[in-house]
Design a protein around this motif. Structure first.
Motif, PDB file in Angstrom:
ATOM      1  N   ALA A 216       0.815  -1.211   0.000  1.00 21.35           N
ATOM      2  CA  ALA A 216       0.000   0.000   0.000  1.00 21.35           C
ATOM      3  C   ALA A 216       0.849   1.261   0.000  1.00 21.35           C
ATOM      4  O   ALA A 216       0.352   2.347  -0.232  1.00 21.35           O
ATOM      5  CB  ALA A 216      -0.923   0.014   1.220  1.00 21.35           C
ATOM      6  N   GLN A 370      -0.920   6.024  -9.061  1.00 23.11           N
ATOM      7  CA  GLN A 370      -0.237   5.326  -7.983  1.00 23.11           C
ATOM      8  C   GLN A 370      -0.272   6.095  -6.667  1.00 23.11           C
ATOM      9  O   GLN A 370      -0.228   5.487  -5.596  1.00 23.11           O
ATOM     10  CB  GLN A 370       1.229   5.069  -8.374  1.00 23.11           C
ATOM     11  CG  GLN A 370       1.405   4.134  -9.539  1.00 23.11           C
ATOM     12  CD  GLN A 370       0.976   2.711  -9.203  1.00 23.11           C
ATOM     13  OE1 GLN A 370       1.147   2.244  -8.090  1.00 23.11           O
ATOM     14  NE2 GLN A 370       0.398   2.029 -10.159  1.00 23.11           N
ATOM     15  N   ASN A 373      -4.582   9.291  -6.632  1.00 21.33           N
ATOM     16  CA  ASN A 373      -5.870   8.632  -6.449  1.00 21.33           C
ATOM     17  C   ASN A 373      -5.886   7.705  -5.234  1.00 21.33           C
ATOM     18  O   ASN A 373      -6.948   7.339  -4.746  1.00 21.33           O
ATOM     19  CB  ASN A 373      -6.237   7.819  -7.705  1.00 21.33           C
ATOM     20  CG  ASN A 373      -6.530   8.721  -8.891  1.00 21.33           C
ATOM     21  OD1 ASN A 373      -6.716   9.921  -8.744  1.00 21.33           O
ATOM     22  ND2 ASN A 373      -6.560   8.151 -10.076  1.00 21.33           N
ATOM     23  N   ARG A 374      -4.717   7.333  -4.762  1.00 21.22           N
ATOM     24  CA  ARG A 374      -4.622   6.390  -3.654  1.00 21.22           C
ATOM     25  C   ARG A 374      -4.068   7.050  -2.397  1.00 21.22           C
ATOM     26  O   ARG A 374      -3.672   6.361  -1.451  1.00 21.22           O
ATOM     27  CB  ARG A 374      -3.717   5.225  -4.059  1.00 21.22           C
ATOM     28  CG  ARG A 374      -4.224   4.458  -5.254  1.00 21.22           C
ATOM     29  CD  ARG A 374      -3.177   3.522  -5.840  1.00 21.22           C
ATOM     30  NE  ARG A 374      -2.603   2.658  -4.820  1.00 21.22           N
ATOM     31  CZ  ARG A 374      -1.322   2.703  -4.454  1.00 21.22           C
ATOM     32  NH1 ARG A 374      -0.508   3.570  -5.014  1.00 21.22           N
ATOM     33  NH2 ARG A 374      -0.859   1.886  -3.548  1.00 21.22           N
ATOM     34  N   ILE A 377      -5.523   6.047   1.040  1.00 16.41           N
ATOM     35  CA  ILE A 377      -5.117   4.713   1.467  1.00 16.41           C
ATOM     36  C   ILE A 377      -3.668   4.740   1.955  1.00 16.41           C
ATOM     37  O   ILE A 377      -3.333   4.168   2.998  1.00 16.41           O
ATOM     38  CB  ILE A 377      -5.274   3.703   0.308  1.00 16.41           C
ATOM     39  CG1 ILE A 377      -6.753   3.477   0.006  1.00 16.41           C
ATOM     40  CG2 ILE A 377      -4.596   2.382   0.637  1.00 16.41           C
ATOM     41  CD1 ILE A 377      -7.007   2.575  -1.168  1.00 16.41           C
ATOM     42  N   ASP A 471      -6.518  -1.899  -1.959  1.00 15.13           N
ATOM     43  CA  ASP A 471      -5.534  -1.268  -2.828  1.00 15.13           C
ATOM     44  C   ASP A 471      -5.151  -2.190  -3.984  1.00 15.13           C
ATOM     45  O   ASP A 471      -5.044  -1.756  -5.126  1.00 15.13           O
ATOM     46  CB  ASP A 471      -4.296  -0.901  -2.013  1.00 15.13           C
ATOM     47  CG  ASP A 471      -3.279  -0.114  -2.814  1.00 15.13           C
ATOM     48  OD1 ASP A 471      -3.622   0.995  -3.251  1.00 15.13           O
ATOM     49  OD2 ASP A 471      -2.168  -0.613  -3.014  1.00 15.13           O
ATOM     50  N   TYR A 474      -7.997  -2.236  -6.364  1.00 11.53           N
ATOM     51  CA  TYR A 474      -8.065  -0.962  -7.087  1.00 11.53           C
ATOM     52  C   TYR A 474      -7.082  -0.951  -8.256  1.00 11.53           C
ATOM     53  O   TYR A 474      -7.430  -0.601  -9.386  1.00 11.53           O
ATOM     54  CB  TYR A 474      -7.779   0.190  -6.135  1.00 11.53           C
ATOM     55  CG  TYR A 474      -7.625   1.539  -6.810  1.00 11.53           C
ATOM     56  CD1 TYR A 474      -8.744   2.315  -7.123  1.00 11.53           C
ATOM     57  CD2 TYR A 474      -6.366   2.030  -7.155  1.00 11.53           C
ATOM     58  CE1 TYR A 474      -8.613   3.536  -7.747  1.00 11.53           C
ATOM     59  CE2 TYR A 474      -6.230   3.255  -7.784  1.00 11.53           C
ATOM     60  CZ  TYR A 474      -7.352   3.999  -8.072  1.00 11.53           C
ATOM     61  OH  TYR A 474      -7.206   5.206  -8.708  1.00 11.53           O
ATOM     62  N   ARG A 475      -5.846  -1.358  -7.975  1.00 12.48           N
ATOM     63  CA  ARG A 475      -4.830  -1.362  -9.033  1.00 12.48           C
ATOM     64  C   ARG A 475      -5.157  -2.389 -10.111  1.00 12.48           C
ATOM     65  O   ARG A 475      -4.907  -2.165 -11.298  1.00 12.48           O
ATOM     66  CB  ARG A 475      -3.453  -1.612  -8.426  1.00 12.48           C
ATOM     67  CG  ARG A 475      -2.922  -0.421  -7.643  1.00 12.48           C
ATOM     68  CD  ARG A 475      -1.490  -0.618  -7.195  1.00 12.48           C
ATOM     69  NE  ARG A 475      -1.399  -1.609  -6.143  1.00 12.48           N
ATOM     70  CZ  ARG A 475      -0.247  -2.086  -5.688  1.00 12.48           C
ATOM     71  NH1 ARG A 475       0.889  -1.687  -6.207  1.00 12.48           N
ATOM     72  NH2 ARG A 475      -0.229  -2.970  -4.705  1.00 12.48           N
TER      73      ARG A 475
END
Length: 546
Positions: A216, A370, A373-374, A377, A471, A474-475
């Motif tokens: 993450a 990467q 948007n994350r 998290i 995560d 999501y990826r």
């Protein structure tokens, strides 16, 4: 899921429970984590000396913020945050080592570039510089530009070069600051060279250890200055894959980039058609000679010019015309632009090739997907990691000390009782009452430790696992969208449901997780495309968890 809210709730429970601990430091540590939760994700840009970090930062933001030079120029840690300065005439906040803050001009920032004695003396007492910009990239991410990680003095570490003691003192400080920035950052972009070095691997290992070795939290590599060598430029993607494979335990990807080329093309875009027109007047033999090195392009020898143009009708470009074409660009960047223009049919074709070499669009996409948007998290996972480390420390040390104090208390009680006859009874009773008031029974300590495990440690572990799964899904969904047409409709829909596109993870009705896991395991072995294979492997992992 709402990672921010779930993390906030855990921190609130931690604050309430740790009030029962005798040491008040834990309450202040929890308060610090609660403040961090509302702050942007920190993305550090790191790399060795002269790796092109400042050029990369300028290209990433699209503004000339970090001064660029042939020599090492960044003498400070530079932080870029969202907002605007209170005083536009003094937009730079200088945070000094002693905690003092001052507002300075851009001219002051420029005076900190270089490594002459005066510059080093000015930079020696500075902790970091902070810049506030209304840039969309900075809404969720704070960028940190760090000094170089390798203390290279002179070309190849030339022992004959005279350097000041201030340089060595500042270099030590730079190493410590860069390591600190990386350990405190949520993610890092590391500018790597064409061959992975021991120092690069060591730095990234330290970052990974500091970030709890979690998927993450990310480290992305940038193979910088791919224009510096023509052979490297031609095989830049293969070399990036090679470095990524060499550092696969430290980086999740490596992207070939020429940030300096990007900025040069941006600044001279309208001039490129005229440059192409002039360059194409040069005969091929002369052009090949000029592009070998800078001194050849700027030669003043008439006999050389005559030999290069012999047998052609072309009129040689004068030295002043060649200097004007050069436009003050670094030689490698100009050579790349000139060569691309010369071998392209139109300026538009050349621009497309140059943009592909610069490759900043891919970097921005990677940063956006990467990190941007994350970011929530990433930030939550980092805070939970810090909380978990704190709780582990409490279990290993704080409870041990509490039990030691409990045993010491029992000894004092026994001592007072054994010596009660040597003093008056009132004094003995007062001492026993005092000891009883400040005592903590072994059973109470054990109960508090169990509550810590049940109410904090287990929920933290569960939320970290959920964040990792979320995560990873999501990826995988992002990858899935990039190659949607290469899957059958049934496969695509199955993967969408499996990775939680429509809510919770679900699998096809009437099928077992084992059967679908075997299907995707076999599929993964047959796929040549790296993206599709990664998706299939994630499907295998998810079915193994269902």
């Amino acid at each position: 899921m709402n990672p921010i809210e779930e993390t906030r709730q855990i921190l609130e429970r931690a604050a309430a429970l740790l009030k029962e601990m005798p040491d008040p430091q834990w309450q202040s540590r929890i308060a610090e984590l609660q403040i961090k939760l509302s702050q942007p994700c920190v993305l550090a840009i790191a790399g060795r000396v002269k790796a092109g970090k400042s050029s990369f930062l300028n290209a990433l933001i699209g503004m000339d913020l970090a001064k660029v030079g042939e020599l090492e120029t960044t003498a400070t840690i530079n932080r870029f945050c969202y907002g605007e300065p209170e005083d536009p005439e003094h937009p730079v906040t200088v945070v000094w080592d002693n905690g003092m803050q001052t507002q300075e001009t851009l001219a002051f920032m420029d005076s900190l570039q270089g490594h002459d004695p005066e510059t080093l003396k000015r930079a020696e007492g500075i902790n970091y510089l902070e810049f506030r910009l209304k840039h969309e990239l900075l809404r969720e991410i704070t960028l940190v530009d760090t000094p170089g990680t390798d203390a290279v003095v002179g070309e190849g570490g030339d022992e004959h070069e005279k350097v000041t003691q201030a340089f060595f003192n500042l270099r030590k400080k730079h190493r410590e600051q860069t390591a600190s920035c990386a350990s405190e950052a949520d993610a890092v972009i590391y500018l790597v060279v064409a061959v992975a070095t021991h120092n690069t691997r060591k730095f990234l290992d330290d970052f990974r250890d500091a970030s709890a070795d979690s998927s993450a939290l990310n480290a992305v590599g940038v193979l910088s200055k791919v224009d510096i060598d023509t052979a490297l430029m031609e095989r830049r993607r293969e070399q990036a894959d090679y470095v990524a494979n060499s550092l696969r335990e430290q980086l999740n990807t490596v992207i070939p980039v020429s940030a300096g080329l990007y900025m040069a093309v941006r600044d001279h875009r309208t001039e490129l058609p005229l440059w192409q027109q002039k360059l194409k007047t040069i005969p091929p033999k002369a052009f090949d000679y000029f592009m070998r090195q800078e001194s050849m392009f700027l030669t003043e020898r008439e006999d050389v010019i005559w030999a290069l143009y012999q047998g052609t009708d072309a009129s040689p470009l004068s030295l002043s015309e060649r200097q004007q074409l050069r436009s003050g660009l670094f030689w490698s960047i100009f050579r790349t632009i000139a060569t691309t223009l010369y071998h392209s049919s139109t300026p538009e074709e050349a621009l497309q090739k140059l943009d592909d070499i610069a490759n900043m669009d891919e970097v921005r996409t990677t940063v956006r997907e990467q990190f941007f948007n994350r970011s929530k998290i990433i930030r939550c996972f980092r805070i939970l990691t810090e909380l978990r480390q704190m709780l582990d420390h409490i279990r290993r040390n704080a409870f041990y000390e509490m039990r030691q104090q409990c045993q010491l208390h029992d000894k004092w009680v026994q001592f007072v009782k054994a010596n009660a006859s040597r003093t008056d009874s009132a004094t003995a009773e007062t001492l026993l009452a005092f000891l009883q008031q400040h005592a903590q029974a072994e059973a109470d300590i054990t109960a508090l430790e169990e509550r810590l495990r049940r109410e904090l440690i287990i929920p933290v572990e569960d939320l970290q696992l959920n964040l990792e799964n979320y995560d990873a899904d999501y990826r995988s969904l992002k990858l899935l969208q990039s190659c949607r047409s290469q899957w059958t409709e049934d496969e695509y829909q199955e993967l969408c449901h499996l990775f939680g596109l429509y809510g919770e993870r679900t699998m096809p009705q009437g099928m077992t997780a084992y059967a679908r896991q075997m299907y995707w395991r076999k599929k993964a072995t047959l796929l040549a495309d790296k993206k599709m294979r990664a998706i299939a492997e994630q499907a295998v992992n998810v079915y193994g968890e269902i």
